[in-house]
Design a protein around this motif. Sequence first.
Motif, mmCIF file in Angstrom:
data_model
loop_
_atom_site.group_PDB
_atom_site.id
_atom_site.type_symbol
_atom_site.label_atom_id
_atom_site.label_comp_id
_atom_site.label_asym_id
_atom_site.label_seq_id
_atom_site.Cartn_x
_atom_site.Cartn_y
_atom_site.Cartn_z
ATOM 1 N N TRP A 25 0.829 -1.209 0.000
ATOM 2 C CA TRP A 25 0.000 0.000 0.000
ATOM 3 C C TRP A 25 0.866 1.264 0.000
ATOM 4 C CZ3 TRP A 25 -4.623 1.553 -1.168
ATOM 5 C CH2 TRP A 25 -5.091 2.783 -0.703
ATOM 6 N N GLU A 26 1.933 1.244 0.780
ATOM 7 C CA GLU A 26 2.842 2.387 0.805
ATOM 8 C C GLU A 26 3.507 2.580 -0.563
ATOM 9 O OE1 GLU A 26 3.144 4.584 3.229
ATOM 10 O OE2 GLU A 26 1.589 3.447 4.296
ATOM 11 N N GLY A 27 3.885 1.459 -1.195
ATOM 12 C CA GLY A 27 4.470 1.544 -2.529
ATOM 13 C C GLY A 27 3.484 2.073 -3.544
ATOM 14 N N PHE A 28 2.235 1.657 -3.436
ATOM 15 C CA PHE A 28 1.196 2.141 -4.353
ATOM 16 C C PHE A 28 1.030 3.652 -4.242
ATOM 17 C CE2 PHE A 28 -3.324 3.482 -4.126
ATOM 18 C CZ PHE A 28 -3.574 3.568 -5.484
ATOM 19 N N LYS A 29 1.081 4.170 -3.026
ATOM 20 C CA LYS A 29 0.888 5.610 -2.832
ATOM 21 C C LYS A 29 2.003 6.418 -3.489
ATOM 22 C CE LYS A 29 0.290 5.546 1.692
ATOM 23 N NZ LYS A 29 -0.012 6.050 3.061
ATOM 24 N N GLU A 30 3.183 5.815 -3.624
ATOM 25 C CA GLU A 30 4.297 6.504 -4.288
ATOM 26 C C GLU A 30 4.136 6.520 -5.804
ATOM 27 O OE1 GLU A 30 8.513 6.318 -3.119
ATOM 28 O OE2 GLU A 30 7.848 4.801 -1.691
ATOM 29 N N ARG A 31 3.668 5.386 -6.345
ATOM 30 C CA ARG A 31 3.500 5.298 -7.809
ATOM 31 C C ARG A 31 2.100 4.735 -8.083
ATOM 32 N NH1 ARG A 31 9.240 3.683 -10.538
ATOM 33 N NH2 ARG A 31 7.876 3.855 -12.348
ATOM 34 N N PRO A 32 1.066 5.584 -7.986
ATOM 35 C CA PRO A 32 -0.310 5.078 -7.992
ATOM 36 C C PRO A 32 -0.893 4.731 -9.360
ATOM 37 C CG PRO A 32 -0.303 7.456 -7.732
ATOM 38 C CD PRO A 32 1.132 7.026 -7.714
ATOM 39 N N ILE A 33 -0.358 5.269 -10.441
ATOM 40 C CA ILE A 33 -1.012 5.104 -11.747
ATOM 41 C C ILE A 33 -0.683 3.750 -12.372
ATOM 42 C CG2 ILE A 33 -1.440 6.132 -14.007
ATOM 43 C CD1 ILE A 33 -2.285 7.831 -11.598
ATOM 44 N N PHE A 34 0.585 3.503 -12.687
ATOM 45 C CA PHE A 34 1.000 2.240 -13.296
ATOM 46 C C PHE A 34 1.946 1.430 -12.396
ATOM 47 C CE2 PHE A 34 -0.371 4.466 -17.174
ATOM 48 C CZ PHE A 34 -1.173 3.468 -17.733
ATOM 49 N N GLY A 35 2.103 1.856 -11.157
ATOM 50 C CA GLY A 35 2.848 1.070 -10.196
ATOM 51 C C GLY A 35 4.348 1.020 -10.457
#
Length: 456
Positions: free
Chosen positions: A313-323
């Motif tokens: 979830w923390e990683g997603f918040k950093e790069r939310p569009i294409f991960g």
Amino acid sequence: MFKNIAITALYVSLVSVVIVATSTFFPFIGGKYYFFRIATDIALAATVLWWAFEAPVGELKKRMSAVIKNPVWITVTAFVGAFIISALLADNPHGAWWSNFERGEGGFQMMHYYIWFVLMVMLFDTMRHWRIAFMVSIGAAVGMIGYGVLAAAGQPGFIGPYAGSQNSLWKDIFSPNRFQGSLGNPAYVAPYLMFAMAYAGWLLMEEKNKWGRVGYGILVALFFTFFILAQTKGAFVGFGAGIVVGLLYLAVTNQKIKRIAIAVLIVSVLIYAGLLTMRKTLIENNVPGARLLDINFGADTLQTRTWTWQSAWEGFKERPIFGWGPENFSTVFDKHFNKNHFDPNRSTETWFDRAHSVIFDYLAETGIVGLIAYMSMVVVIVKSILVDVKEKLHTAFKQDSTVKIAQALLVSAMVAYIVQALALFDVLPIYINVFLMAAFVAYLSQKGRVITEKTQ
């Protein structure tokens, strides 16, 4: 000739799950992927040659025009497209595209799944083609089980969790050791066999010969036995959810079998409840499959998954569009490492390259675009089963009650898959069944496609 070669190669690719390359560092991984890719590439090359030299003028265009309008094809394409874009924009594009020897997934492999899916939808134009595909899948499942049995028997060249055991074959197979067959991981065996049971159940409904039905019934029992021996809790919960949804669907939609469906559901619940009352005794006596009764939401394995999901979830918040890109989750895990993973007083897992949940895996690796595309694909497949396949199923089965059972079977398989996937990730043995199911539903829901035994 070329079309037949392509179709045969598509069938052969299903056998990839049996391949174990003992000379490689990851024997249960590499051989399967190489085999699948080569078979898919042969099918693609043969299709191109068929289009160039044998197909009637405009035939391929006509087939593609019909395919691209199908909602299942559209959502599968959207998912694969999001996956590929995520690979190209990844934190480590090389790893995202080519993956590694341990996993084998990535953009390059996903392109092969997609080509495989498209070729099936375009070339399998009769129910006979799908029947053969299901038969080959069942044969591959038997081969997967056979490999594990031979490994337990200590046959040279067959590897498994029974090395050095002094027990008999029977004791090894029906032991606390979780059955892994030729897949190398019991967590993959269980969902794979759920699909195998669905295919055998479908063929059982189609079979008109009494002994043929008995044979398919035995195969369902065989697959269920080794499904239990894999002792995978997430898959067991998924299987239960699939059964419940399927029976409730039958109870609501078909008055003729409503009472039977409700009765089977009640009996199933009572049997499981009875087993739960004996859970402690069964676990202490190491009864095969007893591990499935010990579903504890406070267990260490679930806790580690929860911490890993937090990292995702923390990683997603950093790069939310294409991960961060496929095969890049280890970077996310390391960057957002949860210290709870490390306990100096006991042996703990302190490194993960998967979030162990398709939701958080796709969220971190392919972003919100990839997750929405994936969920849309699953929803459209289920919607097509419930709404769009009725015409073809009525042609195939005639009786409305049988059509409802067929729909319930397909829906149950998809529900079982998605529920178990909440605590697991997709790999080749699972991907090929998801794409095979998607291609089959696309065929059934496609307007104007024949369902006869004649080959076009």
